[in-house]
Enzyme design. Structure first.
Site, PDB file in Angstrom:
ATOM      1  N   ARG A 161       0.857  -1.227   0.133  1.00 14.91           N
ATOM      2  CA  ARG A 161       0.131   0.161   0.163  1.00 14.91           C
ATOM      3  C   ARG A 161       0.869   1.481   0.038  1.00 14.91           C
ATOM      4  O   ARG A 161       0.558   2.259   0.732  1.00 14.91           O
ATOM      5  CB  ARG A 161      -1.031  -0.042   1.156  1.00 14.91           C
ATOM      6  CG  ARG A 161      -2.015  -0.928   1.371  1.00 14.91           C
ATOM      7  CD  ARG A 161      -2.973  -0.637   0.229  1.00 14.91           C
ATOM      8  NE  ARG A 161      -4.129  -1.718   0.199  1.00 14.91           N
ATOM      9  CZ  ARG A 161      -4.283  -2.954  -0.127  1.00 14.91           C
ATOM     10  NH1 ARG A 161      -3.190  -3.333  -0.624  1.00 14.91           N
ATOM     11  NH2 ARG A 161      -5.446  -3.555   0.153  1.00 14.91           N
ATOM     12  N   SER A 232     -10.657  -0.935   3.126  1.00 13.27           N
ATOM     13  CA  SER A 232     -10.026  -0.938   4.406  1.00 13.27           C
ATOM     14  C   SER A 232      -9.616   0.393   4.697  1.00 13.27           C
ATOM     15  O   SER A 232      -8.950   1.193   4.204  1.00 13.27           O
ATOM     16  CB  SER A 232      -8.547  -1.548   4.087  1.00 13.27           C
ATOM     17  OG  SER A 232      -8.905  -2.922   3.733  1.00 13.27           O
ATOM     18  N   GLU A 328      -5.302   3.918   6.238  1.00 15.36           N
ATOM     19  CA  GLU A 328      -4.728   3.732   4.857  1.00 15.36           C
ATOM     20  C   GLU A 328      -5.555   4.663   3.883  1.00 15.36           C
ATOM     21  O   GLU A 328      -5.103   5.044   2.812  1.00 15.36           O
ATOM     22  CB  GLU A 328      -5.460   2.249   4.331  1.00 15.36           C
ATOM     23  CG  GLU A 328      -4.698   1.765   3.199  1.00 15.36           C
ATOM     24  CD  GLU A 328      -5.567   1.161   2.326  1.00 15.36           C
ATOM     25  OE1 GLU A 328      -5.525   1.525   0.997  1.00 15.36           O
ATOM     26  OE2 GLU A 328      -6.651   0.524   2.642  1.00 15.36           O
TER      27      GLU A 328
END
Ligand code: EPU
Length: 332
Positions: A161, A232, A328
């Protein structure tokens, strides 16, 4: 290019935050970007599909939104095809294009919302695959000099990520095109346990792997057309081996993945669940009952209510595990 003032953003963020921005600029053609110096010299935010952004209130700057599309076959050599894809193309169109043209490599990433231009920024990933596995290079313009750039896969410094676009180049780039190399020969990645289990006894094809991935996604993640969220909300945290061993003594069922020498990645969803947040709801804000990594807006949650929930999740996970979860999503 279209320019609007005091523009409502509710339809432009999957969290469904009812906020607005001072100015909204829609980019219809990549060639318009070098002429936008005035926009990039002032506070601005490049918004793709709005599926990884939480607006915490009115945005005082300019929201810049690319809508130029196109999936072009740039080259074909041996058993692979090179695609050049425009930033404004929805990611789902790309995976569908690959399925229909029998190109292998992105099938595990079926169903991810958002636009292609955002994919390299956070190196989107799911079910054992990451966008970086197929990205060859990323083209765009530096927003400070308005000069074009072309960064190779290596230069993008992809990680979990993560990429250079979240660090040195944060806020300094407008991605216009992403180049992908796809295989014309079957090449499946069935390492993710739930995917492998569901595929057991079936010869994998692009159709059945894509369908299975979608079914797994739908069984855990909310349908963004019905429930507001940004996938997420947190990254899975990485801890050192000593902390992991100490935690394992207290929580023997802790899920973990290797994350480089002496490092272990934990499942944030499990930590949040153990902290008592799975399915917990405070008004219209809450944590999704089927996947605790997802913070949701059940209808009319205000940005403050979403922020209260995610901050309390961080605090409770910190208290129980001495681990600080990192969001995130981009929080503005
Ligand atoms: N788990 C729990 N409770 C939960 C959720 C998960 O105990 O509420 C446990 C699961 O049982 C499993 C482990 O945590 O053992 C991992 O769960 P899962 O496989 O669902 O994946 P994840 O690590 O929670 C990541 C990505 C997702 C991606 C899935 C599948 C991140 C931050 N998230 O979630 O990505 O779809 O893997 O590959 O890495 C997104 O980025 O928006 C996203 C949805």
């Amino acid at each position: 290019m279209k320019v609007e003032f005091d523009f409502p953003l509710k339809a432009y963020n999957t969290f469904g935050m009812d906020v607005s921005c001072a100015r909204f600029v829609q980019i219809d053609r990549a060639e318009e970007i070098p002429m936008m110096g005035d926009v990039f010299d002032a506070p601005h935010y490049i918004l793709g599909g709005g599926s990884n952004t939480l607006f915490t209130g009115h945005y005082e700057g300019t929201v810049v939104h690319p809508v130029f599309r196109g999936i072009e076959k740039a080259d074909e050599a041996g058993d692979s095809v090179l695609l050049r894809v425009a930033a404004g193309e929805p990611w789902e169109n790309l995976t569908e294009h690959c399925r229909l043209n029998t190109l292998y490599g992105l099938e595990n990433l079926t169903g991810i919302p958002g636009l292609v231009g955002s994919a390299p920024v956070q190196n989107i990933g799911a079910y054992g695959a990451e966008a970086k596995d197929c990205i060859v290079k990323v083209d765009g313009y530096y927003t400070d000099t308005l000069q074009p750039f072309s960064l190779s896969n290596e230069e993008c410094r992809f990680g979990y990520r993560d990429s250079i676009f979240k660090h040195e180049l944060k806020g300094r780039c407008f991605i216009t095109h992403v180049w992908f190399r796809l295989s014309t020969l079957p090449r499946f990645n069935l390492t993710y346990k739930a995917l492998a289990q569901a595929m057991e006894g079936h010869e994998p094809t692009l159709d059945n792997v894509s369908e299975t991935v979608l079914a797994i996604r739908n069984s855990k993640l909310p349908d963004i057309r019905k429930i507001g969220c940004a996938g997420s909300f947190f990254k899975n945290p990485v801890v050192d081996a000593a902390q992991y061993t100490a935690l394992l003594a207290r929580f023997p069922d802790l899920v973990s993945y290797p994350a480089g020498e002496g490092q272990v990645k934990l499942a944030a969803g499990q930590l949040i669940e153990k902290a008592g947040w799975k399915g917990r709801r405070e008004g219209d804000a809450g944590v999704y009952p089927l996947q605790a990594l997802v913070v949701v807006n059940y209808g009319n949650a205000k940005p403050d209510e979403i922020c209260q929930v995610y901050r309390q999740v961080i605090a409770d996970v910190q208290d129980l595990f001495q681990i600080t979860l990192t969001p995130e999503v981009n929080i503005l």
